[in-house]
Scaffold this motif. Structure first.
Motif, PDB file in Angstrom:
ATOM      1  N   VAL A   1       0.914  -1.290  -0.118  1.00 18.31           N
ATOM      2  CA  VAL A   1      -0.007   0.135   0.122  1.00 18.31           C
ATOM      3  C   VAL A   1       1.033   1.224   0.025  1.00 18.31           C
ATOM      4  N   SER A   2       0.695   2.066  -1.012  1.00 19.57           N
ATOM      5  CA  SER A   2       1.355   3.398  -1.135  1.00 19.57           C
ATOM      6  C   SER A   2       0.266   4.514  -0.812  1.00 19.57           C
ATOM      7  N   TRP A   3       0.759   5.743  -0.185  1.00 15.78           N
ATOM      8  CA  TRP A   3       0.085   6.901  -0.010  1.00 15.78           C
ATOM      9  C   TRP A   3       0.613   8.017  -0.916  1.00 15.78           C
ATOM     10  N   TYR A   4      -0.268   8.804  -1.334  1.00 18.62           N
ATOM     11  CA  TYR A   4       0.348   9.978  -2.207  1.00 18.62           C
ATOM     12  C   TYR A   4      -0.668  11.105  -1.691  1.00 18.62           C
ATOM     13  N   GLN A   5      -0.009  12.319  -1.594  1.00 20.65           N
ATOM     14  CA  GLN A   5      -0.800  13.614  -1.466  1.00 20.65           C
ATOM     15  C   GLN A   5      -0.998  14.353  -2.738  1.00 20.65           C
ATOM     16  N   GLN A   6      -2.112  15.180  -3.272  1.00 21.92           N
ATOM     17  CA  GLN A   6      -2.426  15.460  -4.294  1.00 21.92           C
ATOM     18  C   GLN A   6      -3.008  16.927  -3.994  1.00 21.92           C
ATOM     19  N   THR A   7      -2.087  18.017  -4.538  1.00 22.87           N
ATOM     20  CA  THR A   7      -2.527  19.571  -4.183  1.00 22.87           C
ATOM     21  C   THR A   7      -2.364  20.052  -5.488  1.00 22.87           C
ATOM     22  N   PRO A   8      -3.037  21.301  -5.810  1.00 19.63           N
ATOM     23  CA  PRO A   8      -3.014  21.909  -7.036  1.00 19.63           C
ATOM     24  C   PRO A   8      -1.722  22.255  -7.158  1.00 19.63           C
TER      25      PRO A   8
ATOM     26  N   GLN B   1      -0.012  -6.127  -5.837  1.00 22.36           N
ATOM     27  CA  GLN B   1       0.103  -7.396  -5.190  1.00 22.36           C
ATOM     28  C   GLN B   1       1.578  -7.529  -4.786  1.00 22.36           C
ATOM     29  N   GLY B   2       2.444  -7.428  -5.385  1.00 23.69           N
ATOM     30  CA  GLY B   2       4.096  -7.689  -5.167  1.00 23.69           C
ATOM     31  C   GLY B   2       4.234  -8.931  -5.476  1.00 23.69           C
ATOM     32  N   PRO B   3       5.581  -9.404  -5.376  1.00 23.79           N
ATOM     33  CA  PRO B   3       6.620  -8.585  -5.238  1.00 23.79           C
ATOM     34  C   PRO B   3       7.140  -7.868  -6.138  1.00 23.79           C
ATOM     35  N   SER B   4       6.809  -8.187  -7.629  1.00 29.39           N
ATOM     36  CA  SER B   4       7.445  -7.229  -8.775  1.00 29.39           C
ATOM     37  C   SER B   4       7.053  -5.864  -8.821  1.00 29.39           C
ATOM     38  N   LYS B   5       7.877  -5.025  -8.928  1.00 31.63           N
ATOM     39  CA  LYS B   5       7.826  -3.513  -9.244  1.00 31.63           C
ATOM     40  C   LYS B   5       7.309  -3.351 -10.516  1.00 31.63           C
ATOM     41  N   GLY B   6       7.188  -4.269 -11.438  1.00 33.67           N
ATOM     42  CA  GLY B   6       6.315  -3.924 -12.564  1.00 33.67           C
ATOM     43  C   GLY B   6       4.652  -3.908 -12.506  1.00 33.67           C
ATOM     44  N   GLU B   7       4.341  -4.462 -11.471  1.00 34.52           N
ATOM     45  CA  GLU B   7       2.890  -4.740 -11.003  1.00 34.52           C
ATOM     46  C   GLU B   7       2.288  -3.457 -11.210  1.00 34.52           C
ATOM     47  N   THR B   8       0.924  -3.571 -11.598  1.00 34.75           N
ATOM     48  CA  THR B   8      -0.017  -2.354 -11.674  1.00 34.75           C
ATOM     49  C   THR B   8      -0.356  -1.943 -10.243  1.00 34.75           C
ATOM     50  N   GLN B   9      -0.197  -0.609 -10.040  1.00 32.80           N
ATOM     51  CA  GLN B   9      -0.684  -0.275  -8.740  1.00 32.80           C
ATOM     52  C   GLN B   9      -2.198   0.335  -8.738  1.00 32.80           C
ATOM     53  N   TYR B  10      -3.008  -0.146  -8.164  1.00 29.06           N
ATOM     54  CA  TYR B  10      -4.692   0.296  -8.346  1.00 29.06           C
ATOM     55  C   TYR B  10      -4.827   1.377  -7.311  1.00 29.06           C
ATOM     56  N   PHE B  11      -5.573   2.537  -7.762  1.00 30.80           N
ATOM     57  CA  PHE B  11      -5.501   3.599  -6.935  1.00 30.80           C
ATOM     58  C   PHE B  11      -6.969   3.681  -6.292  1.00 30.80           C
ATOM     59  N   GLY B  12      -7.207   4.111  -5.299  1.00 28.19           N
ATOM     60  CA  GLY B  12      -8.560   4.564  -4.674  1.00 28.19           C
ATOM     61  C   GLY B  12      -9.002   5.833  -5.077  1.00 28.19           C
ATOM     62  N   PRO B  13     -10.300   5.921  -4.578  1.00 24.15           N
ATOM     63  CA  PRO B  13     -10.881   7.207  -5.210  1.00 24.15           C
ATOM     64  C   PRO B  13     -10.204   8.658  -4.269  1.00 24.15           C
ATOM     65  N   GLY B  14      -9.728   8.209  -3.124  1.00 25.30           N
ATOM     66  CA  GLY B  14      -9.149   9.264  -2.530  1.00 25.30           C
ATOM     67  C   GLY B  14      -9.890   9.950  -1.366  1.00 25.30           C
ATOM     68  N   THR B  15      -9.394  10.254  -0.341  1.00 27.78           N
ATOM     69  CA  THR B  15      -9.775  11.096   0.746  1.00 27.78           C
ATOM     70  C   THR B  15      -9.706  12.773   0.653  1.00 27.78           C
ATOM     71  N   ARG B  16     -10.728  13.243   0.551  1.00 25.29           N
ATOM     72  CA  ARG B  16     -10.414  14.870   0.255  1.00 25.29           C
ATOM     73  C   ARG B  16     -10.507  15.547   1.829  1.00 25.29           C
ATOM     74  N   LEU B  17      -9.412  15.966   2.062  1.00 27.53           N
ATOM     75  CA  LEU B  17      -9.172  16.754   3.521  1.00 27.53           C
ATOM     76  C   LEU B  17      -9.283  18.261   3.187  1.00 27.53           C
ATOM     77  N   LEU B  18     -10.134  18.730   4.018  1.00 26.76           N
ATOM     78  CA  LEU B  18      -9.851  20.345   4.150  1.00 26.76           C
ATOM     79  C   LEU B  18      -9.861  20.710   5.574  1.00 26.76           C
ATOM     80  N   VAL B  19      -8.634  21.457   5.659  1.00 20.41           N
ATOM     81  CA  VAL B  19      -8.039  21.951   6.937  1.00 20.41           C
ATOM     82  C   VAL B  19      -8.736  23.586   6.992  1.00 20.41           C
ATOM     83  N   LEU B  20      -9.504  23.880   7.949  1.00 21.45           N
ATOM     84  CA  LEU B  20      -9.836  25.214   8.240  1.00 21.45           C
ATOM     85  C   LEU B  20      -9.145  26.008   9.466  1.00 21.45           C
TER      86      LEU B  20
END
Lengths: 115, 114
Positions: free
Chosen positions: B32-39, B95-114
């Motif tokens: 499982v990998s995590w990414y942050q996406q911002t404009p 799935q692992g362990p091969s690096k060439g395997e496809t990474q499947y992404f989830g829809p994301g969690t949108r976090l808003l900090v006020l």
């Protein structure tokens, strides 16, 4: 450190016209290369990937990409686009010297298909 | 197979609070990998876990942490939230362990900090 450059932030094109989205990566070390697409309010979906072998890679939805090692490029092409191809496209690399699955992404290219 | 699921999908927090995001990978996937996406910064790698071990960490402050459980589900935690932490947080599984395997992404969690 590895980096990915997508020179075009936005590419407008008319429906049924061909399109090319450009991607260059920085390092000459061995890499795997990927193109992902992101539709609004969704995650990323893999279009295609280059691991080894033939430099021309075919993916889903009629997209293809060509790996050019000497120019460190991996440009994405489609001969005839549809309105439904409007989305953001990301090029990514995975450094084979890194044991993890870390992907380094480009800044993205917004493809805008007009009728 | 069910895809990658992320909960919650949307979250609003205030500065100084902490937040925990959850990711359930595709059944049988061990990475499982995590990414942050911002404009402004685009997609940036946070960390990757494989069979409960963190294999790589991106250039983020120590306020960002994560873990993976024995069933491969993963959580990431952000403490002392700042306005700049507002982003779409994506997780991806392989799935692992091969690096060439496809990474499947989830829809994301949108976090808003006020």
């Amino acid at each position: 450190a590895q980096s990915v450059t997508q020179l075009d932030s936005q590419v407008p094109v008319f429906e049924e016209a061909p399109v090319e989205l450009r991607c260059n990566y920085s390092s000459s070390v061995s890499v795997y290369l990927f193109w992902y697409v992101q539709y609004p309010n969704q995650g990323l979906q893999l279009l295609l990937k280059y691991l080894s072998g033939s430099t021309l890679v075919k993916g889903i939805n009629g997209f293809e990409a060509e790996f050019n090692k000497s120019q460190t490029s991996f440009h994405l092409r489609k001969p005839s686009v549809h309105i439904s191809d409007t989305a953001e496209y990301f090029c990514a690399v995975s450094d084979l010297g890194d044991s993890s699955y870390k992907l380094i992404f480009g800044s993205g290219t917004r493809l805008l298909v007009r009728p | 197979k069910a895809g990658v699921t992320q909960t919650p999908r949307y979250l609003i927090k205030t500065r100084g609070q902490q937040v925990t995001l959850s990711c359930s990978p595709i059944s049988g996937h061990r990475s499982v990998s995590w990414y942050q996406q911002t404009p402004g910064q685009g997609l940036q790698f946070l960390f990757e876990y494989f069979s409960e071990t963190q294999r790589n960490k991106g250039n983020f402050p120590g306020r960002f942490s994560g873990r993976q459980f024995s069933n491969s589900r993963s959580e990431m935690n952000v403490s002392t939230l700042e306005l700049g932490d507002s982003a779409l947080y994506l997780c991806a599984s392989s799935q692992g362990p091969s690096k060439g395997e496809t990474q499947y992404f989830g829809p994301g969690t949108r976090l808003l900090v006020l």
